[in-house]
Write a protein that holds these residues in place. Structure first.
Motif, PDB file in Angstrom:
ATOM      1  N   ALA A 103       0.814  -1.220   0.000  1.00 34.25           N
ATOM      2  CA  ALA A 103       0.000   0.000   0.000  1.00 34.25           C
ATOM      3  C   ALA A 103       0.847   1.270   0.000  1.00 34.25           C
ATOM      4  O   ALA A 103       0.490   2.256  -0.657  1.00 34.25           O
ATOM      5  CB  ALA A 103      -0.947   0.011   1.188  1.00 34.25           C
ATOM      6  N   ASP A 104       1.989   1.265   0.678  1.00 32.05           N
ATOM      7  CA  ASP A 104       2.830   2.466   0.722  1.00 32.05           C
ATOM      8  C   ASP A 104       3.559   2.724  -0.592  1.00 32.05           C
ATOM      9  O   ASP A 104       4.031   3.827  -0.833  1.00 32.05           O
ATOM     10  CB  ASP A 104       3.827   2.385   1.876  1.00 32.05           C
ATOM     11  N   ALA A 105       3.646   1.742  -1.485  1.00 29.68           N
ATOM     12  CA  ALA A 105       4.331   1.900  -2.772  1.00 29.68           C
ATOM     13  C   ALA A 105       3.353   2.157  -3.918  1.00 29.68           C
ATOM     14  O   ALA A 105       3.770   2.463  -5.030  1.00 29.68           O
ATOM     15  CB  ALA A 105       5.157   0.660  -3.074  1.00 29.68           C
ATOM     16  N   VAL A 106       2.062   2.055  -3.652  1.00 29.23           N
ATOM     17  CA  VAL A 106       1.050   2.171  -4.701  1.00 29.23           C
ATOM     18  C   VAL A 106       0.546   3.612  -4.796  1.00 29.23           C
ATOM     19  O   VAL A 106       0.276   4.252  -3.782  1.00 29.23           O
ATOM     20  CB  VAL A 106      -0.127   1.199  -4.426  1.00 29.23           C
ATOM     21  N   ASP A 107       0.456   4.102  -6.034  1.00 31.35           N
ATOM     22  CA  ASP A 107      -0.073   5.436  -6.295  1.00 31.35           C
ATOM     23  C   ASP A 107      -1.202   5.323  -7.306  1.00 31.35           C
ATOM     24  O   ASP A 107      -1.260   4.371  -8.092  1.00 31.35           O
ATOM     25  CB  ASP A 107       1.014   6.345  -6.863  1.00 31.35           C
ATOM     26  N   THR A 108      -2.068   6.322  -7.315  1.00 34.70           N
ATOM     27  CA  THR A 108      -3.159   6.364  -8.277  1.00 34.70           C
ATOM     28  C   THR A 108      -2.836   7.396  -9.357  1.00 34.70           C
ATOM     29  O   THR A 108      -2.002   8.280  -9.155  1.00 34.70           O
ATOM     30  CB  THR A 108      -4.495   6.732  -7.608  1.00 34.70           C
ATOM     31  N   PHE A 109      -3.511   7.270 -10.487  1.00 33.14           N
ATOM     32  CA  PHE A 109      -3.347   8.238 -11.561  1.00 33.14           C
ATOM     33  C   PHE A 109      -4.669   8.398 -12.297  1.00 33.14           C
ATOM     34  O   PHE A 109      -5.546   7.532 -12.230  1.00 33.14           O
ATOM     35  CB  PHE A 109      -2.244   7.810 -12.540  1.00 33.14           C
TER      36      PHE A 109
END
Length: 124
Positions: free
Chosen positions: A20-26
């Motif tokens: 979760a800490d490495a995941v980003d949204t776009f």
């Protein structure tokens, strides 16, 4: 449930928990031009907007990879996104809006299972 669906479900769970800490949204909003081109006004007859979004590990590095894309720049990022987490197929030249700014899709690859896209992103 097939192998691809099982893999995607496991990775989505990891995106929610362990990664979760490495995941980003776009998000991406792009203009789609169609119809005849009017040379007098330099416009197309029809212009619509298409939007899509997704999430993944967006800011990976190519620094340790043995094989780099042909048009690689040192500041480029490697995005790894699950295909079932993206609401449309990314296309080269799309601009993704992220928490770290806007990034242009320079290159797109797909893993052999057809479940992951690996995109080369360049800050714009």
């Amino acid at each position: 449930m097939g192998l691809r669906e099982e893999l995607q479900a496991d990775l989505a769970e990891a995106f929610d928990e362990d990664l979760a800490d490495a995941v980003d949204t776009f998000t991406c909003i792009k203009e789609i031009k169609s119809g005849r081109f009017d040379y007098a006004t330099q416009t197309y007859q029809t212009t619509t907007n298409e939007a899509y979004s997704g999430r993944g590990v967006l800011f990976g590095s190519y620094l340790k990879d043995m094989v780099k894309p042909l048009d690689y720049q040192i500041t480029d990022c490697k995005a790894t996104v699950l295909q079932n987490e993206v609401s449309a197929v990314p296309v080269i030249s799309d601009v993704w809006t992220t928490a770290k700014g806007n990034f242009k899709v320079v290159n797109i690859g797909q893993d052999p299972t057809g479940s992951i896209w690996v995109c080369q992103l360049r800050k714009v």
